[in-house]
Scaffold this motif. Structure first.
Motif, PDB file in Angstrom:
ATOM      1  N   THR A  64       0.830  -1.213   0.000  1.00  0.00           N
ATOM      2  CA  THR A  64       0.000   0.000   0.000  1.00  0.00           C
ATOM      3  C   THR A  64       0.859   1.255   0.000  1.00  0.00           C
ATOM      4  N   HIS A  65       1.852   1.301   0.864  1.00  0.00           N
ATOM      5  CA  HIS A  65       2.729   2.477   0.938  1.00  0.00           C
ATOM      6  C   HIS A  65       3.586   2.609  -0.320  1.00  0.00           C
ATOM      7  N   ASP A  67       3.015   1.388  -3.358  1.00  0.00           N
ATOM      8  CA  ASP A  67       2.178   1.714  -4.518  1.00  0.00           C
ATOM      9  C   ASP A  67       1.744   3.174  -4.492  1.00  0.00           C
ATOM     10  N   ARG A  68       1.469   3.693  -3.291  1.00  0.00           N
ATOM     11  CA  ARG A  68       1.079   5.096  -3.197  1.00  0.00           C
ATOM     12  C   ARG A  68       2.235   5.999  -3.615  1.00  0.00           C
ATOM     13  N   LYS A  71       2.620   5.750  -7.414  1.00  0.00           N
ATOM     14  CA  LYS A  71       1.534   6.442  -8.129  1.00  0.00           C
ATOM     15  C   LYS A  71       1.730   7.951  -8.103  1.00  0.00           C
ATOM     16  N   GLN A  84       3.050  13.437   2.361  1.00  0.00           N
ATOM     17  CA  GLN A  84       2.779  12.115   2.923  1.00  0.00           C
ATOM     18  C   GLN A  84       4.026  11.522   3.584  1.00  0.00           C
ATOM     19  N   LEU A 105       7.261   4.703   1.168  1.00  0.00           N
ATOM     20  CA  LEU A 105       6.758   5.694   0.211  1.00  0.00           C
ATOM     21  C   LEU A 105       7.887   6.177  -0.703  1.00  0.00           C
TER      22      LEU A 105
END
Length: 427
Positions: A64-65, A67-68, A71, A84, A105
């Motif tokens: 999740t981290h 991919d964020r 993106k 973030q 991230l």
């Protein structure tokens, strides 16, 4: 601690004969002493009833981290990405298993550029500079933003290590690799020079600066002091302690003596969070990379540290991490290069597997076991995800079956649950 031994009928049927005299219950290949055929072990492994999670909560959180970050970078939303990363650092946000969200991230944000460069280097070519130049433009546009600087600097560090690994693997001439390695690391150092991760209360930035310090020829105490400040800044982050141990190895210009001293210092400084666990965390990657560190290691202190970690962090990812470490990384070697003392220490750590299995393991995370089979610090071409999961599950079940082969000989099975490990009688 005793095994949990209640079945559905409430019978106390567990009678494991656990060896506490330092001996090991061994398979022919992994542990050498007790001879059992491959087919025997394979059959016994089918009577290990252990729930398996191909995708764990930890893996989903990391993805999740990452991919964020990826993106936001692809969409050139650098200001939002910076916010973030900053938020994650401020909150000390982490995954269930303790991985640092800000670093994940940042990893996702640079992953496209780094992956393309690594592929080119592995193919014997020089990476197209377009990718890293695009990140440099971001650094120029957002000059003064330490989060964007972190992403760009870490991209240079990752590509630099890809060149260093290429030299080791003979993919390029050593002089060429050394030149590229130095260029990327010097550039990363220049990018991060205006910032201080400690002053900015940014663990991810401080971690990147520690990695740079360790990469150049520095005295051990300089590396240790920088990491001590980072660990004090974020004592919950076990990744910092693991990196400290790795970077204090002789291969990184450190020494075993410095490693031992700093492991003890770290245990004292992080006692409120980890008990004696800081000692074990500092040695975790160091031992997997270099068994020479066993000569000075305090086996009892280390074992206490493992138990304190598992009590402090009741997470099955962490439990699998330590079970795989004891089972795979501390398994007997066939080359016999260890001293008598070091081998006795290794055997002690290997035997910690018994109580980790009985007292803490509830579910299997196969990828953790697959990763334990790989050489730490290296980036080989990996098999498919499905193959890694299959190999990890097979490895774990075979090791557990081997460990308790005598107790399974009567046809019984071993089951794992949140209540503990227990034995089911054969029909």
């Amino acid at each position: 601690m005793p095994f949990s031994s209640k079945t559905a009928r409430g019978e106390n049927i567990l009678r494991f004969r656990r060896k506490r005299d330092g001996g090991e219950r061994n398979s022919p290949r992994l542990f050498g002493r007790r001879t059992r055929s491959e087919s025997d072990i394979e059959a016994l492994s089918k009577r290990i009833l252990l729930p398996s999670l191909p995708v764990s909560d930890e893996e989903m959180a990391r993805a999740t981290h990452q991919d964020r970050g990826q993106k936001l970078a692809r969409q050139e939303m650098w200001e939002e990405l910076s916010k973030q990363i900053q938020y994650a650092d401020d909150c000390r946000l982490s995954t269930p298993g303790g991985e640092i969200a800000s670093m994940l991230l940042a990893f996702g944000a640079r992953s496209d550029v780094v992956a393309a460069a690594e592929d080119a280097i592995a193919d014997g070519a020089v990476p197209d500079p377009v990718g890293i130049e695009a990140l440099e433009e971001v650094q120029t546009e957002f000059y003064g933003d330490h989060c964007c600087a972190l992403v760009v600097a870490m991209a240079h560090i990752d590509i630099g290590w890809a060149w260093r690994n290429a030299a080791r693997d003979g993919l390029h001439e050593e002089k060429v690799c050394q030149k590229h390695w130095l260029n990327h690391f010097n550039r990363a150092r220049d990018i991060l020079a205006p910032y201080d991760g400690i002053d900015l209360d940014a663990p991810s930035l401080a971690a990147a600066q520690c990695a740079l310090t360790a990469a150049f020829r520095q005295k051990g105490h300089r590396v240790a002091d920088d990491y001590a400040k980072l660990i004090d800044l974020d004592p919950d982050g076990h990744r910092h302690m693991r990196a400290l141990g790795q970077h204090l190895l002789p291969a990184y210009f450190g020494s075993y003596e410095t490693l031992e001293v700093e492991a003890r210092r770290t245990a004292v400084r992080t006692a409120e969070v980890w008990g004696d666990g800081g000692y074990a965390w500092v040695y975790f990657d160091a031992l997997a990379m270099d068994r020479g560190a066993l000569d000075l290691l305090d086996a009892e202190f280390f074992a206490d540290g493992i138990r304190h970690i598992l009590e402090a962090k009741k997470d099955q990812h962490i439990t699998n991490l330590w079970a795989a470490f004891c089972a795979v990384n501390m398994a007997a070697e066939t080359d016999g290069h260890l001293s008598t003392h070091a081998d006795a220490t290794r055997r002690h750590l290997h035997n910690c597997l018994d109580w980790i299995l009985s007292d803490y393991l509830q579910e299997l995370h196969p990828l953790v076991w697959s990763q334990a089979l790989l050489s730490p610090g290296l980036t080989p071409a990996l098999p498919s995800r499905r193959a890694l999961i299959s190999k990890g599950r097979q490895t774990a079940l075979r090791i557990i079956a081997t460990r308790f082969a005598d107790d399974l000989a009567d046809g019984s099975s071993i089951a794992f649950s949140p209540a503990g490990m227990y034995r089911l009688p054969g029909l």
